[in-house]
Design a protein around this motif. Sequence first.
Motif, PDB file in Angstrom:
ATOM      1  N   ALA A 450       0.781  -1.066  -0.023  1.00  0.00           N
ATOM      2  CA  ALA A 450       0.113  -0.191   0.057  1.00  0.00           C
ATOM      3  C   ALA A 450       1.113   1.275  -0.295  1.00  0.00           C
ATOM      4  O   ALA A 450       0.490   2.306  -0.070  1.00  0.00           O
ATOM      5  CB  ALA A 450      -0.805  -0.118   1.212  1.00  0.00           C
ATOM      6  N   ASP A 451       2.030   0.915   0.269  1.00  0.00           N
ATOM      7  CA  ASP A 451       3.126   2.565   0.677  1.00  0.00           C
ATOM      8  C   ASP A 451       3.616   2.515  -0.652  1.00  0.00           C
ATOM      9  O   ASP A 451       4.552   3.327  -0.777  1.00  0.00           O
ATOM     10  CB  ASP A 451       3.970   2.068   1.417  1.00  0.00           C
ATOM     11  CG  ASP A 451       3.325   2.084   3.054  1.00  0.00           C
ATOM     12  OD1 ASP A 451       2.048   2.726   3.183  1.00  0.00           O
ATOM     13  OD2 ASP A 451       3.717   1.257   3.644  1.00  0.00           O
ATOM     14  N   ILE A 452       3.708   1.562  -1.800  1.00  0.00           N
ATOM     15  CA  ILE A 452       4.350   2.044  -3.154  1.00  0.00           C
ATOM     16  C   ILE A 452       3.558   3.244  -3.808  1.00  0.00           C
ATOM     17  O   ILE A 452       2.405   3.048  -3.853  1.00  0.00           O
ATOM     18  CB  ILE A 452       4.230   0.625  -3.932  1.00  0.00           C
ATOM     19  CG1 ILE A 452       4.818  -0.387  -3.467  1.00  0.00           C
ATOM     20  CG2 ILE A 452       4.796   1.112  -5.477  1.00  0.00           C
ATOM     21  CD1 ILE A 452       4.746  -1.666  -4.169  1.00  0.00           C
ATOM     22  N   GLY A 453       4.530   4.169  -4.141  1.00  0.00           N
ATOM     23  CA  GLY A 453       3.921   5.366  -4.845  1.00  0.00           C
ATOM     24  C   GLY A 453       3.754   5.187  -6.384  1.00  0.00           C
ATOM     25  O   GLY A 453       4.806   4.772  -7.145  1.00  0.00           O
ATOM     26  N   LEU A 454       2.727   5.345  -6.767  1.00  0.00           N
ATOM     27  CA  LEU A 454       2.388   5.369  -8.132  1.00  0.00           C
ATOM     28  C   LEU A 454       3.296   6.316  -8.929  1.00  0.00           C
ATOM     29  O   LEU A 454       3.621   5.834 -10.066  1.00  0.00           O
ATOM     30  CB  LEU A 454       0.905   5.596  -8.509  1.00  0.00           C
ATOM     31  CG  LEU A 454      -0.206   4.525  -8.216  1.00  0.00           C
ATOM     32  CD1 LEU A 454      -1.452   5.127  -8.392  1.00  0.00           C
ATOM     33  CD2 LEU A 454       0.140   3.262  -8.647  1.00  0.00           C
ATOM     34  N   ASP A 455       3.541   7.484  -8.455  1.00  0.00           N
ATOM     35  CA  ASP A 455       4.618   8.404  -9.190  1.00  0.00           C
ATOM     36  C   ASP A 455       5.816   8.622  -8.510  1.00  0.00           C
ATOM     37  O   ASP A 455       6.289   9.652  -8.729  1.00  0.00           O
ATOM     38  CB  ASP A 455       3.669   9.872  -9.243  1.00  0.00           C
ATOM     39  CG  ASP A 455       2.487   9.472  -9.991  1.00  0.00           C
ATOM     40  OD1 ASP A 455       2.399   9.252 -10.957  1.00  0.00           O
ATOM     41  OD2 ASP A 455       1.287   9.898  -9.490  1.00  0.00           O
TER      42      ASP A 455
END
Length: 643
Positions: A450-455
């Motif tokens: 959930a902590d992976i940033g899309l950008d």
Amino acid sequence: MVTAAPPAPESQKPDAPRERRLVYDIVFSDRVAGHVVVVRHGDGTADEDLEFAERGKGPKLHSRLELGKDGFPDHFELSGKNRKQREVRELVSCDATHCKWSGTDEEGEGRRAFYVSNNKSVIADAALLALSQRMGNVPLLPSGSFHAEKLVETTVKGTTVAAWELSGFGFVPRIEWFSADGEWFAQVDEYGAGIRQGFGDARPKLLELQAPLDRARRERVTAQVSHRPDKLAIVHARLLSPKPIDDATILVQDGKITRVGAKLPPTEGAEVIDAQGKTVLPGLWDMHVHEDADDGLMYVANGITTVRDLGSDMDAALTRQARWEAGTELGPHLILAGFVDGRGPKQGPTKMFADTAEEAQKVVEAYAAKGYVQIKIYGSMKPELVPVIVKLAKAKGLRVSGHVPQGMTAEQAVKDGYDEIQHLEHVIFDLHSKPSENRGQTALLGQRGADIGLDAPKTKALFSLLKRRHIVVDPTLNVVEAELTTRPGHENPTLAPVLSHLPPQVQRSAFDGGLPEVAANHERYQQSFQRCLELTKRLWDMGVPLVAGSDEWPGFALQRELELYSKAGIPNADVLTIATLGAAKVMHRDKTTGSVEPGKVADLIIVDGDPLADISALRNVVTVVQAGRVVDAVAARAALSIH
């Protein structure tokens, strides 16, 4: 004076039952991975301990069975850890007319019958066989019935054993071997075996005897649910490929599409299928399977006409490929990828290992010689051997894909020459974890995904690399969803839409939960899975090619995979392309298949509904045409006890 001898202990009396101990080896790819130990006590009760490890994990279960005078259980209990390492328990108590059961995933009560454990039980199978020999059909709990039919008898090392076909557990009957005294002896297949200790070398003989019996059953079903007309005309269809046509006619002859157009008249003498109100589209492709022989019917019955095998026994896979293409048994077109791994405690289920460059060369040459088109590298491969395998494979014209081996990053695998990465988690592992951590732990994805940033810069850099190198991604989102979101006692989302139509004992397997940690971390894992959907959509938006693979329940899992792509926001028209022409392009077969066009192989499906409006309409396949063979999909599913 003669002194009388003391009374003999009960265990020494001639008529006293003796304790008996039976040991079985659990074998995967010729490697003993664990054991089953059965102890039958003098009072008629039996204990069973099962433990094995495959790819570093496996079950450890203890069960106890007490039979009544009628042969039905008075008491059954099971406890331990299942294959997912989740604590499980089952407890059943019965009186003369009534049974109650409770456990980790279910509870209930009903008439006196034979409770079937959610976990494999050797002692239960032996008791069921004895009952069936006496009474024919045996009522089961929670529901269903069991039947056994003796097929063939042989002798191994002086022991007489018989193959019995056991019905009532799943989609198709299964063959198990029992000794003349009624004790369980073996269950064998191409992947491995459970077999009485000391008889492991009998496995090839047992396989040779049971193979034609299984083939004969599949051939009977093929004849019952399919036929091959010389000419075929599908009329009044809504066609979606390669462009939408209303009131379309598709003409087929000799397994090829000859003409496609609106309101064309049927060819003289052709069999006509009226598809009024229905949708026609190309047969679906499942690009990630590990199939066995009985899966062929399941794939076709659910509209899948081509599959890519990413790791099965070579001899068995080649035999299936030949029989499916010949049409003697129903099954999809089979594209073969060769599975290779390094040796170690978490090695994959294969006979093909490479720990040196010399071994790598032998493996690649063996697969290429048998017509394989791809090599799949697994997680225990030494990172330094990856570029070696890539070079050898590409010299033979083979694609290379796989998991990202332990100690590597996805970036390294791509730069070393991967064409494709299996499983989204292997693509994004680098974004939330370290290469030194265990890539096999999906729980890490649940905790941190959930902590992976899309950008985030790392995300953009990795996805841009995939795009530049034209790397294909095989997400298998349905597997991630099942592991990260399914709690014990709740329906597996892959099976939920069809659950009430499945065989009773199969229905129960939909409630066994995902990873052991899900219950305690449900909200967090849900968020991480949602991020997986968002990352998949981002890959698609960036132009990274996706293929749809299931790696799970044949047929149903691909349907769920496509539903998840739609849920992620990929337009349904693009989802359909991913699973048809897009897959054909990846495998360089788009000139001959993947769309409904003249000159192409007649692989197509008729769906009751509109998958452009609702992708779940793909669960309503009514007719399949595979290379000109017409399959009644509803009848095919009925043959699998799906109603």
